[in-house]
Design an enzyme around this catalytic site. Structure first.
Site, PDB file in Angstrom:
ATOM      1  N   ASP A 264       0.812  -1.197   0.000  1.00 35.91           N
ATOM      2  CA  ASP A 264       0.000   0.000   0.000  1.00 35.91           C
ATOM      3  C   ASP A 264       0.859   1.266   0.000  1.00 35.91           C
ATOM      4  OD1 ASP A 264      -2.592   1.464   0.486  1.00 35.91           O
ATOM      5  OD2 ASP A 264      -1.514   2.024   2.313  1.00 35.91           O
ATOM      6  N   GLU A 299       1.696   0.004  -4.892  1.00 34.48           N
ATOM      7  CA  GLU A 299       0.798   1.106  -5.234  1.00 34.48           C
ATOM      8  C   GLU A 299       1.620   2.379  -5.074  1.00 34.48           C
ATOM      9  OE1 GLU A 299      -3.104   3.579  -3.657  1.00 34.48           O
ATOM     10  OE2 GLU A 299      -1.865   2.407  -2.295  1.00 34.48           O
TER      11      GLU A 299
END
Length: 636
Positions: A264, A299
């Site tokens: 993330d 990401e």
């Protein structure tokens, strides 16, 4: 599936009881507190600040905590299970007790991945690992090849997106037991589906994190993050911190047989040391799994080619990166979004084509939104290293009302855009329910204690004060309260609607295009495919089929019009074209595009937005095969 895993943190059952290891460098005494009787065992201290001990009478299932220098006991930061919540006791778990059936599973190559992102709590009616496992045959039948689980590390309360995780090694008790998660992965492998897990290494949640109690060195004020102090990956005492997070990734991959991790917001992972943390993590993951394919996906909005460049070429060696520029261009083109980061994008078909051709749009241009130059040239990277989407949890859930793309645009345009996504040479990602144009939104939801919860609600609504639709305070009050149970329940998919229109037809289209992708389209290099804007509303993409034939994907995203394909589809000689499918074949009310092959090149008359996939026919006498355009699909 051989297991070369050897945990160095947490409670590890073995042939002679259970060993315990925890890093607490500023403590003098660490005691293991066994529950419920409260018996205490002093752990030995290593000079590195690691405390350890092994006890033959401690078996799996035992509940325990640690007491640091006589203070009140707290859970293990590497706990494998928090049955009573993140503030409760940890439980000893023996991963060797699970009977796996996936020994022949070796993973899937990146070029075969079609990712399906889901949130366990809202994907299925039960909101559990077991409930999700029961629906895996739907995903197999759909034609996706990999499940991507939003974070499952345990969090406070009973509902959360997962990005407030604090027990990073423990599956969320709200979803089931550790073995329930293992059964989900095992079942997926049995159906030929890979499983990728979203993990969060840029921060921990605001309630229930005990890392700071064990060591002040986990965090640093030298690096700021949107969530407070940054993770200490490059300062004094950083090596054990790096090891903690790398071991977390290895734990999910080996103890749960995950086929990869999605990291993330890696742009918020700051490391100024000689070897970036992400490069070390990717190397450690790949080195630990020599006999199966495991993927490390980031990401990251910076568009840095170095991240997915192989180490022997000077890169960090990650396998893929979420490339959101495609989503932003498509959302701007189809729905007209202009606020926030959308102001950096024009949404023209020419810019959509450029985005697809390169993998991302920003390759060094100035970003008005970020007020800096953004991106690098990705020309050396193969297309599959870019994960692209029309929806994901962020791009839906971070909207004020959680509305999906198909809630904002015409169904014909949505179907056309879906065909484009599913035929791109990049790695496509679907967000749960988009395959049937689910009616449910995906909202932001939490279950924090009341005082923190009020701050979350206020902050959520304040985020949108600069958006035109929510500039007024009263308008912001319409934004659903993340803390209410209704907000969570509204986000749960309604599986009964799949058999009703327009959901059933949309599902049929997704199945058909994914089947075409799987059986017909070959993996592409960055130079073996091409895409162009034919006009302000239409794109044409050339792909290569597995048998060497060409395929053309013609996508009309807005309005009606006559579209000559020009040099992209010349007719004559021994080659012709046949229509493999059109998006209109899966909608009873749609007007199918008409193909004109009377001239020197193909032309398509679009009555509304639609997509047509042509494939080349060897030996055909210079005309388009009449197959498919004259007959609709009967989708059940």
């Amino acid at each position: 599936m051989p297991d070369a895993w050897g945990a160095t943190l947490g409670a590890v059952p073995g042939g002679r009881g259970t060993s315990f290891r925890v890093w607490a460098p500023t403590s003098e005494v660490v005691e293991l507190v066994l529950e419920p009787d409260g018996g205490r065992r002093s752990l030995a201290r290593h000079q590195t600040g690691l405390f350890y001990g092994s006890y033959e009478d401690v078996a799996p299932g035992t509940h325990y905590r640690y007491s640091l220098d006589g203070r009140s006991p707290c859970p293990d930061p590497a706990s494998r299970w928090q049955p009573d919540g993140v503030h409760g006791a940890s439980a000893v778990v023996d991963p060797r007790g699970f009977m796996w059936t996936d020994r022949r599973w070796a993973g899937l190559p990146l070029s075969d991945l079609v990712l399906y992102e889901l949130h366990v709590g809202t994907f299925c009616p039960a909101g559990t690992f077991a409930g999700a496992a029961a629906l895996l045959p739907h995903l197999q039948d759909l034609g996706v090849t990999a499940v991507e689980l939003m974070p499952v590390a345990d969090f406070p309360g009973s509902r959360n997106w997962g990005y407030d995780g604090v027990a990073l090694f423990a599956p969320a008790r709200a979803y089931g037991t550790p073995d329930d998660l293992r059964r989900l992965v095992d079942a997926a492998h049995g159906l030929g589906l890979a499983v990728v897990l979203d993990v969060v290494y840029n921060h921990t949640g605001p309630d229930g994190s005990y890392l700071g109690r064990f060591s002040p060195y986990y965090f640093t004020d030298r690096h700021a993050s949107p969530w407070g102090a940054g993770i200490n990956l490059d300062g004094e005492h950083a090596p054990p911190v790096r090891q903690f997070f790398i071991e977390n990734a290895l734990h999910w991959i080996h103890e749960y047989h995950m086929d990869g991790v999605r990291l993330d917001a890696t742009h918020a992972i700051q490391d100024e040391g000689p070897r970036h943390f992400l490069a070390e993590l990717a190397a450690r993951v790949h080195e630990s799994t020599p006999d199966r394919l495991v993927h490390v996906i980031a990401e990251d909005h910076r568009n840095l080619a170095v991240m997915t460049t192989p180490p022997d070429e000077g890169g960090w060696g990650l396998d893929a990166v979420w490339a959101d520029d495609f989503h932003h261009q498509m959302r701007r083109l189809l729905a007209g979004d202009r606020d926030g980061y959308y102001r950096d994008f024009t949404g023209t078909t020419a810019d959509v084509a450029s985005t697809v051709r390169h993998g991302w749009f920003f390759t060094g241009q100035y970003s008005e939104h970020l007020r800096e130059h953004r991106g690098t040239d990705p020309a050396s990277l193969p297309p599959e290293r870019f994960v692209v989407c029309l929806q994901n949890h962020d791009q839906v859930g971070n909207r004020a009302l959680g509305d999906r793309l198909h809630h904002a645009v015409d169904g014909a345009a949505y179907r056309a855009a879906s065909v484009l996504l599913l035929t791109l040479p990049q790695t496509p990602l679907l967000f749960m329910g988009q395959e049937w144009a689910a009616s449910s939104p995906f909202l932001y939801f939490t279950d924090h204690e009341p005082a923190l919860g009020r701050l979350i609600t206020e902050g959520r609504r304040r985020e949108f004060k600069d958006f035109a639709a929510f500039a007024d305070a009263q308008a912001r009050e319409r934004i659903p309260d993340p803390q209410t149970l209704d907000t969570f329940l509204a986000s749960r998919l309604d599986w009964t609607e799949r058999s009703a229109e327009p959901h059933a037809s949309t599902l049929g289209l997704y199945r058909a295009v994914l089947s075409f992708r799987r059986t017909e389209l070959a993996a592409e290099s960055s130079t073996s495919f091409d895409i162009h804007a034919l006009d302000d509303d239409t794109l044409v993409m050339r792909r290569t089929c597995r048998d060497g034939r060409r395929a053309l994907v013609v996508v009309r995203l807005r309005g009606a019009g006559d579209v000559p394909l020009g040099d992209h589809a010349p007719i004559g000689g021994a080659r012709g074209w046949t229509v493999a499918l059109t998006s209109a074949d899966w909608s009873d009310g749609a007007s199918r595009p008409a193909v004109d092959d009377a001239g020197a090149t193909l032309a398509v008359r679009f009555h509304e937005p639609a997509a047509v996939i042509f494939t080349e026919v060897h030996g055909f006498e210079g005309r388009v095969s009449p197959v498919a355009l004259t007959q609709g699909r009967n989708v059940s």
